[in-house]
Design a protein around this motif. Structure first.
Motif, mmCIF file in Angstrom:
data_model
loop_
_atom_site.group_PDB
_atom_site.id
_atom_site.type_symbol
_atom_site.label_atom_id
_atom_site.label_comp_id
_atom_site.label_asym_id
_atom_site.label_seq_id
_atom_site.Cartn_x
_atom_site.Cartn_y
_atom_site.Cartn_z
ATOM 1 N N TYR A 15 -6.866 -9.819 1.300
ATOM 2 C CA TYR A 15 -6.267 -9.043 2.395
ATOM 3 C C TYR A 15 -6.835 -9.574 3.699
ATOM 4 O O TYR A 15 -8.026 -9.475 3.934
ATOM 5 N N GLY A 41 -12.672 -0.309 -5.788
ATOM 6 C CA GLY A 41 -12.691 -1.551 -5.020
ATOM 7 C C GLY A 41 -12.906 -2.811 -5.842
ATOM 8 O O GLY A 41 -13.022 -3.899 -5.290
ATOM 9 N N ALA A 42 -12.927 -2.681 -7.169
ATOM 10 C CA ALA A 42 -13.171 -3.862 -8.025
ATOM 11 C C ALA A 42 -11.990 -4.821 -8.041
ATOM 12 O O ALA A 42 -12.136 -5.987 -8.422
ATOM 13 N N GLY A 43 -10.809 -4.316 -7.648
ATOM 14 C CA GLY A 43 -9.630 -5.181 -7.605
ATOM 15 C C GLY A 43 -8.572 -4.845 -8.650
ATOM 16 O O GLY A 43 -7.631 -5.615 -8.867
HETATM 17 P P1 ATP Z 1 -9.621 1.819 -6.512
HETATM 18 O O1 ATP Z 1 -10.003 2.383 -7.783
HETATM 19 O O2 ATP Z 1 -10.439 2.348 -5.359
HETATM 20 O O3 ATP Z 1 -8.160 1.797 -6.241
HETATM 21 P P2 ATP Z 1 -9.413 -0.955 -7.237
HETATM 22 O O4 ATP Z 1 -10.314 -1.508 -8.276
HETATM 23 O O5 ATP Z 1 -8.037 -0.637 -7.615
HETATM 24 O O6 ATP Z 1 -10.116 0.289 -6.590
HETATM 25 P P3 ATP Z 1 -8.291 -2.449 -5.080
HETATM 26 O O7 ATP Z 1 -7.564 -1.262 -4.571
HETATM 27 O O8 ATP Z 1 -7.524 -3.522 -5.735
HETATM 28 O O9 ATP Z 1 -9.455 -1.993 -6.060
HETATM 29 O O10 ATP Z 1 -9.135 -3.056 -3.889
HETATM 30 C C1 ATP Z 1 -9.887 -4.266 -3.994
HETATM 31 C C2 ATP Z 1 -10.457 -4.609 -2.620
HETATM 32 O O11 ATP Z 1 -9.401 -4.880 -1.699
HETATM 33 C C3 ATP Z 1 -11.261 -3.489 -1.987
HETATM 34 O O12 ATP Z 1 -12.358 -4.053 -1.317
HETATM 35 C C4 ATP Z 1 -10.299 -2.854 -1.016
HETATM 36 O O13 ATP Z 1 -10.973 -2.273 0.067
HETATM 37 C C5 ATP Z 1 -9.460 -4.021 -0.568
HETATM 38 N N1 ATP Z 1 -8.079 -3.593 -0.230
HETATM 39 C C6 ATP Z 1 -7.209 -2.979 -1.029
HETATM 40 N N2 ATP Z 1 -6.036 -2.752 -0.419
HETATM 41 C C7 ATP Z 1 -6.174 -3.226 0.841
HETATM 42 C C8 ATP Z 1 -5.324 -3.298 1.998
HETATM 43 N N3 ATP Z 1 -4.071 -2.832 1.947
HETATM 44 N N4 ATP Z 1 -5.821 -3.861 3.103
HETATM 45 C C9 ATP Z 1 -7.081 -4.362 3.155
HETATM 46 N N5 ATP Z 1 -7.936 -4.319 2.111
HETATM 47 C C10 ATP Z 1 -7.502 -3.781 0.966
#
Ligand code: ATP
Length: 238
Positions: A15, A41-43
Motif C-alpha cells: 500500500y 495486520g499480518a496480511g
Molecule cells: P486484520 O485482521 O487486522 O484485518 P490482516 O492480517 O487481514 O489484519 P491486512 O488487513 O491485510 O492484515 O493488512 C496488512 C497490512 O497492510 C497492515 O499493516 C495494514 O495496516 C496495511 N493495510 C491494509 N489495508 C490498507 C490500506 N487500504 N491502506 C494502507 N495500508 C493498508
C-alpha cells in the motif's frame, strides 16, 4: 491433500510503497477447509483480496484450476466459482434480508437458478428465512454475519473465502459460525477461512497457514499446528 484447485505463488502487495504481503504461496485442495491465520495486520485480508480479484497482485500468480486469474476483476473471479465474504459483514442495512440476497442473485452465475437456490439457502439458514422481510440492519450481529455468508453462497461458489467471520461475535455465535463452516464443507463447498481465532479454526480446518508480516511463517495440518510449540506459545497463550 487432494490436488489443488487453487494455487497461489509468490504473491506480493504494497500500500503506497509499504509492503503488506511480501511472499505468500498457498494451495487449497478440492473439498478442503484451509485456515489462513495470523495476528492483526499480518496480511490475511490483503492476501484473500488478491485471490478474489479485489486487489491486483504486484507480483505472483493465482492459479484456479490451472488458469492464472491474478488481476481479473472480482466479478470475473466470481463467475469462475470463487466467492469472497469480506470482513465486516457489508450488508445493506435498510434493505430486507430477501433484498440483500436478491442483489447477489443478479450475478450471471446466479440468476437462472436463483429461486431454487434461495430455498436451499433458507434451508441452511432457517433464522434468515423467518426474517426474510425484516430490514437487514435490524438483525443481530450473528444473524448479519449469517446473511453475509448466505449472500456469498447465492452464486453457488466452489470455493468460499470467509474473511474473519467470527470477528466481534459472542462465544456462542462464534461456535455457530464454525459449525456452519463444517456444514457448508459437508455440502461440498471448499472453504478458505481467514481467522485470528487459531484455536477454533484449527479444529475445523484440515490444514492451515500462519502469516506473519506478510509471509507464511509456518503451515501444516490443523492437528500439527495445534501441537506446534511455537504456535502454542505465540498464538494460544500456552
Ligand atoms: P486484520 O485482521 O487486522 O484485518 P490482516 O492480517 O487481514 O489484519 P491486512 O488487513 O491485510 O492484515 O493488512 C496488512 C497490512 O497492510 C497492515 O499493516 C495494514 O495496516 C496495511 N493495510 C491494509 N489495508 C490498507 C490500506 N487500504 N491502506 C494502507 N495500508 C493498508
Amino acid at each position: 491433500m487432494s490436488p489443488p484447485i487453487l494455487h497461489a505463488e509468490g504473491l506480493r502487495y504494497a500500500y503506497r510503497g509499504v509492503p503488506a504481503v511480501q511472499e505468500v504461496s498457498l494451495s487449497v485442495g478440492e473439498g478442503e477447509i484451509v485456515a489462513l491465520l495470523g495476528a492483526n495486520g499480518a496480511g490475511k485480508s490483503t492476501t484473500v483480496n488478491m485471490l478474489a480479484g479485489v486487489l491486483r497482485p504486484a507480483a505472483g500468480r493465482v492459479l484456479w484450476r490451472g488458469e492464472d486469474i491474478a488481476g481479473l476483476p472480482a466479478h470475473r473471479v466470481l463467475e469462475r466459482g470463487i466467492a469472497l465474504v469480506p470482513e465486516g459483514r457489508l450488508i445493506f442495512p435498510q434493505m430486507t434480508v430477501l433484498e440483500n440476497l436478491q442483489v447477489a442473485g443478479a450475478a450471471p452465475r446466479a440468476a437462472a437458478e436463483f429461486p431454487r437456490r434461495l430455498e436451499e439457502i433458507f434451508g441452511i439458514f432457517p433464522r434468515l428465512a423467518e426474517r426474510r422481510a425484516q430490514p437487514a440492519g435490524s438483525l443481530s450481529g450473528g444473524e448479519q454475519q449469517m446473511l453475509a455468508i448466505a449472500r456469498g453462497l447465492v452464486a453457488r461458489p466452489e470455493l468460499l473465502i470467509l474473511d474473519e467471520p467470527s470477528l466481534g461475535l459472542a462465544p456462542m455465535l462464534v461456535r455457530a459460525v464454525f459449525d456452519l463452516v463444517r456444514d457448508l464443507n459437508a455440502r461440498g463447498i471448499t472453504v478458505l477461512l481467514v481467522e485470528q481465532n487459531l484455536h477454533q479454526s484449527l479444529r475445523v480446518a484440515g490444514r492451515g497457514y500462519v502469516l506473519e508480516k506478510g509471509r507464511v511463517a509456518l503451515s501444516g495440518t490443523g492437528a500439527a499446528l495445534l501441537e506446534d510449540p511455537y504456535v502454542r506459545q505465540t498464538y494460544l497463550g500456552m
